[in-house]
Design an enzyme around this catalytic site. Structure first.
Site, PDB file in Angstrom:
ATOM      1  N   SER A  56     -35.396  43.273 -51.229  1.00 34.61           N
ATOM      2  CA  SER A  56     -34.259  42.825 -52.028  1.00 34.61           C
ATOM      3  C   SER A  56     -32.922  43.224 -51.404  1.00 34.61           C
ATOM      4  O   SER A  56     -32.802  44.265 -50.747  1.00 34.61           O
ATOM      5  CB  SER A  56     -34.366  43.433 -53.435  1.00 34.61           C
ATOM      6  N   ARG A 102     -35.924  36.496 -66.511  1.00 39.14           N
ATOM      7  CA  ARG A 102     -34.850  37.472 -66.700  1.00 39.14           C
ATOM      8  C   ARG A 102     -33.464  36.841 -66.720  1.00 39.14           C
ATOM      9  O   ARG A 102     -32.467  37.540 -66.892  1.00 39.14           O
ATOM     10  CB  ARG A 102     -34.917  38.526 -65.589  1.00 39.14           C
ATOM     11  N   THR A 154     -32.034  33.526 -52.889  1.00 32.97           N
ATOM     12  CA  THR A 154     -32.259  33.459 -54.332  1.00 32.97           C
ATOM     13  C   THR A 154     -31.042  32.820 -54.998  1.00 32.97           C
ATOM     14  O   THR A 154     -29.935  33.356 -54.911  1.00 32.97           O
ATOM     15  CB  THR A 154     -32.518  34.857 -54.910  1.00 32.97           C
ATOM     16  N   LYS A 200     -35.545  30.526 -53.318  1.00 36.23           N
ATOM     17  CA  LYS A 200     -36.247  31.066 -54.480  1.00 36.23           C
ATOM     18  C   LYS A 200     -35.467  30.796 -55.768  1.00 36.23           C
ATOM     19  O   LYS A 200     -34.240  30.875 -55.779  1.00 36.23           O
ATOM     20  CB  LYS A 200     -36.435  32.581 -54.308  1.00 36.23           C
ATOM     21  N   TYR A 206     -35.827  48.240 -67.948  1.00 32.85           N
ATOM     22  CA  TYR A 206     -35.247  47.518 -66.810  1.00 32.85           C
ATOM     23  C   TYR A 206     -36.324  46.702 -66.099  1.00 32.85           C
ATOM     24  O   TYR A 206     -36.123  45.523 -65.762  1.00 32.85           O
ATOM     25  CB  TYR A 206     -34.597  48.494 -65.832  1.00 32.85           C
ATOM     26  N   HIS A 208     -37.370  33.747 -62.177  1.00 32.27           N
ATOM     27  CA  HIS A 208     -36.860  35.109 -62.011  1.00 32.27           C
ATOM     28  C   HIS A 208     -37.509  36.050 -63.039  1.00 32.27           C
ATOM     29  O   HIS A 208     -36.858  36.919 -63.609  1.00 32.27           O
ATOM     30  CB  HIS A 208     -35.334  35.128 -62.164  1.00 32.27           C
ATOM     31  N   TYR A 266     -28.750  37.446 -51.836  1.00 34.32           N
ATOM     32  CA  TYR A 266     -27.930  36.943 -52.938  1.00 34.32           C
ATOM     33  C   TYR A 266     -26.571  36.520 -52.396  1.00 34.32           C
ATOM     34  O   TYR A 266     -25.961  37.245 -51.587  1.00 34.32           O
ATOM     35  CB  TYR A 266     -27.678  38.026 -53.988  1.00 34.32           C
TER      36      TYR A 266
END
Length: 382
Positions: free
Chosen positions: A110, A273, A159, A246, A28, A270, A133
């Protein structure tokens, strides 16, 4: 007496982390999109940038501090927002906050952090930035914005490079999900890594701490594709603090964001990813700097593995650099002592590279000019 972590570079931290973490957790953190060609290309692009030493310059007194949004940072690098950090080790989020507080650098918190945003803002001494997000119809997103205001955050990191969650085969093979779920496959994985299991699961299964499942639920796989420029305008209108965007790689997007009122742009793929075919972010940084001009705040993350990589990012146009995986691997390898060891290693590597290049301040790195490139990736000298 210093604790011997066995960490002397990124490779050591990753190797030790791979040994200690369950396969699911390691993949992960370490994994990238698709066949991971993009991650390999990104690493190659950074490696192939050359820095030309200079001689007979007095570089005895070197200063690693930078000013960011009118605040003094004692290091030229900070902490990227990373989801579910406590999978690396219990209390990883708080360890990162502690380092951020000590060095007065940004700690990206986050949306899917495993410690709630209020706790991390306090633990970081107010240095935390909240990463946001867009999700679903956006209603829950604006609830988080109000909550960040109430918690005292002054900087929001929007983001935008996840309209849909990228396909990461390594995660899929292990059945990785958020919220964290333990089935037979995961149980066997954990049983084969008892050190992690006894310390981590004893603290309770890591969870997305900013959501109670009642007022606002978050589905990691939910589409974020509805975000458009009108959404950005609404967010800019309701957020009174600094707004960093971002995940930008295209110069035209960067210029439009500047015109729309973004306070800074964070050039990033990112961590490779999301899109396996994405261009190396370090080269996008150079191109975006050329478009937005010398004075607009540009930040960088993606692929940083050493202090020399940090220096390269400044040479290519960054005003500040953010770190991700490298810090989680250090925590997984050696806890807070591992994190401190890696932080000190990076600091020393930046300082040593500056000495070689004949500069004494981080700002001077931006004055180093690229020579004519003779390969597909530019050599960089002074």
């Amino acid at each position: 007496m210093l604790f011997d972590t066995g960490i002397h570079c990124y490779t050591d931290a990753r190797r030790l982390a791979r040994k200690r973490l369950p396969w699911m957790v390691f993949d992960y953190i370490d994994g990238a999109a698709g066949q991971e060609h993009g991650a390999a290309l990104s690493n190659r692009a950074l490696q192939d940038i050359r820095l030309t030493p200079r001689v007979l310059r007095d570089v005895r007194n070197r200063d690693l501090s930078v000013t960011l949004f009118d605040k003094l940072m004692t290091r030229p690098f900070g902490i990227s927002p990373m989801g579910m950090c406590n999978l690396a080790a219990p209390g990883a989020d708080l360890q990162l906050a502690k380092i951020a507080r000590e060095h007065r650098v940004p700690h990206g918190v986050s949306t899917v952090a495993s410690t709630d945003m209020e706790t991390l803002h306090k633990a970081s001494g107010g240095t935390a930035w909240f990463q946001l997000y867009f999700s679903g119809d956006g209603s829950g997103t604006f609830k988080l914005v109000e909550r960040a205001k109430a918690a005292g955050y002054s900087t929001l990191v929007l983001t935008l490079d996840v309209p849909e969650v990228g396909r990461r085969p390594r995660e899929l093979r292990h059945g990785f999900k958020m919220p964290f779920r333990i089935g037979p496959r995961q149980f066997m994985d954990f049983a084969l890594h008892p050190r992690w299991s006894l310390t981590s699961l004893a603290k309770g299964s890591p969870k997305m701490a900013n959501f109670d499942g009642k007022t606002y639920k978050f589905d990691r796989t939910e589409s974020r594709a509805a975000a458009d420029w009108s959404y950005f305008d609404k967010l800019r209108a309701v957020w009174p603090g600094k707004l960093v965007v971002k995940g930008v790689l295209h110069p035209e997007d960067a210029q439009r964001l500047v015109n729309a009122g973004a306070d800074a742009i964070q050039v990033s793929s990112h961590g490779c990813r999301q899109l396996d075919s994405a261009p190396p972010a370090i080269l996008a940084l150079r191109d975006i700097r050329a478009i937005v001009g010398p004075d607009y705040p540009l930040f960088y993350d993606t692929g940083i593995r050493s202090g020399e990589d940090i220096v390269k990012a400044y040479v290519m146009g960054a005003d500040f650099v953010f770190l991700g995986r490298i810090l989680l691997f250090a925590i997984a390898a050696g806890g807070i002592e591992g994190l401190r060891a890696m932080w000190d290693i990076l600091s020393r590597e930046v300082s040593l590279a500056m000495a070689q290049l004949g500069v004494t301040t981080i700002g001077e790195l931006k004055n180093i000019k690229e020579p004519r490139a003779t390969t597909s990736f530019p050599d960089t000298g002074s």
